[in-house]
Structures are given as structure tokens and as C-alpha cells.
Design a protein around this motif. Sequence first.
Motif, PDB file in Angstrom:
ATOM      1  N   ARG A  33      24.279  56.193  16.529  1.00  0.00           N
ATOM      2  CA  ARG A  33      24.789  54.757  15.948  1.00  0.00           C
ATOM      3  C   ARG A  33      24.529  53.734  16.925  1.00  0.00           C
ATOM      4  NH1 ARG A  33      27.217  55.006  10.929  1.00  0.00           N
ATOM      5  NH2 ARG A  33      28.084  57.016  10.453  1.00  0.00           N
ATOM      6  N   LYS A  37      22.243  50.647  16.547  1.00  0.00           N
ATOM      7  CA  LYS A  37      22.537  49.308  16.796  1.00  0.00           C
ATOM      8  C   LYS A  37      21.693  48.529  17.800  1.00  0.00           C
ATOM      9  CE  LYS A  37      27.408  49.604  15.568  1.00  0.00           C
ATOM     10  NZ  LYS A  37      28.736  49.715  16.298  1.00  0.00           N
ATOM     11  N   VAL A  42      21.667  46.847  12.146  1.00  0.00           N
ATOM     12  CA  VAL A  42      22.865  46.559  11.758  1.00  0.00           C
ATOM     13  C   VAL A  42      22.880  45.776  10.491  1.00  0.00           C
ATOM     14  CG1 VAL A  42      24.003  46.843  13.954  1.00  0.00           C
ATOM     15  CG2 VAL A  42      22.823  44.489  13.628  1.00  0.00           C
ATOM     16  N   THR A  44      25.495  43.215   7.845  1.00  0.00           N
ATOM     17  CA  THR A  44      26.687  42.214   7.912  1.00  0.00           C
ATOM     18  C   THR A  44      27.203  42.454   6.469  1.00  0.00           C
ATOM     19  OG1 THR A  44      26.045  40.684   9.622  1.00  0.00           O
ATOM     20  CG2 THR A  44      27.794  40.224   8.246  1.00  0.00           C
ATOM     21  N   VAL A  50      30.674  44.270  10.141  1.00  0.00           N
ATOM     22  CA  VAL A  50      29.258  44.826  10.532  1.00  0.00           C
ATOM     23  C   VAL A  50      29.292  46.199  10.635  1.00  0.00           C
ATOM     24  CG1 VAL A  50      27.545  44.784  12.392  1.00  0.00           C
ATOM     25  CG2 VAL A  50      28.868  42.823  12.422  1.00  0.00           C
ATOM     26  N   ARG A  51      27.940  46.892  10.208  1.00  0.00           N
ATOM     27  CA  ARG A  51      27.903  48.246   9.999  1.00  0.00           C
ATOM     28  C   ARG A  51      26.497  48.575  10.452  1.00  0.00           C
ATOM     29  NH1 ARG A  51      25.479  50.396   5.817  1.00  0.00           N
ATOM     30  NH2 ARG A  51      24.923  49.063   4.010  1.00  0.00           N
ATOM     31  N   THR A  52      26.429  49.946  10.906  1.00  0.00           N
ATOM     32  CA  THR A  52      25.059  50.371  11.467  1.00  0.00           C
ATOM     33  C   THR A  52      24.460  50.844  10.235  1.00  0.00           C
ATOM     34  OG1 THR A  52      26.287  51.118  13.288  1.00  0.00           O
ATOM     35  CG2 THR A  52      24.089  52.004  13.264  1.00  0.00           C
ATOM     36  N   ASP A  53      22.969  50.484  10.112  1.00  0.00           N
ATOM     37  CA  ASP A  53      22.029  50.916   9.131  1.00  0.00           C
ATOM     38  C   ASP A  53      21.166  52.178   9.537  1.00  0.00           C
ATOM     39  OD1 ASP A  53      20.387  51.074   6.912  1.00  0.00           O
ATOM     40  OD2 ASP A  53      19.074  49.122   7.385  1.00  0.00           O
TER      41      ASP A  53
END
Length: 126
Positions: A33, A37, A42, A44, A50-53
Motif C-alpha cells: 500500500r 502511494k 491514490v 480521493t 484518500v485511499r490507495t488505488d
Amino acid sequence: MDDSAIEAVSAGTPLTGKALLQKVKELAHLAKRETAKQCGYVKTSSSGGVRTDLSGFYDAVLSAKGVKLDETSRDSRGKVATYKATVHKNGQLLIGSAYTKGMGLKEGDVFTIKLGYKHIHLIQED
């Protein structure tokens, strides 16, 4: 990593290609993760979180390594029509809504069933 790759990550543009592979190698000691990042993967959310893609990150890594992915095989919401039907235990043949929507059919449409040697024709009545 070159200056353009550093600028891309700081500007919010995810790394791709050789720059991505080099950065992944440099960050091998980090969790996946955190690596994603650091490489700019990431998203939004509408609430500002904010989250990890990870999915986008993995796809980019595979693409950078030369693995071609079939875009239609990716997960999507709902089923994709297969143009196959199965006869159920009770002898009924069910045609799914994906086919009827694709043909623009609506509730109450009437068809005549015409049996052939190895096929079934549905002929729409006016």
C-alpha cells in the motif's frame, strides 16, 4: 529516479513504465500500500478521504512489465451477456434481461415461437 518522475508523483500523476518499475524496486522494503502511494496511485473520495488505488497500481506494474491485460476481463458491475441459455430442470428456457434490454423489448411484447431442426426462432408480433 529522474527529476521528471519525481515531479509526476508530486503533481499527483501516477508513475508508469520504466519509472514505475524503478521506483517499485527502490521501495521494495515498504508495504505494498505504501509503495502504491509513493508511486502516485491514490484516489480521493467525494468525502475528502484518500485511499490507495491498488488495482490501478497492479495493472500499471503488469503493463510496465509487458503483460497485456484484456480490458473486458476486468471486474465490472453486473453480468456481461454471454449469448448462451440453459434449459432448466423443469424444462423451461430463460432469456435474461440483458438480451431483452439490448433488443429494446418491453413488458407485454408477444412472440411466435418457430421451431427449426436445431434452432428456435422468436418472431415478434406487431
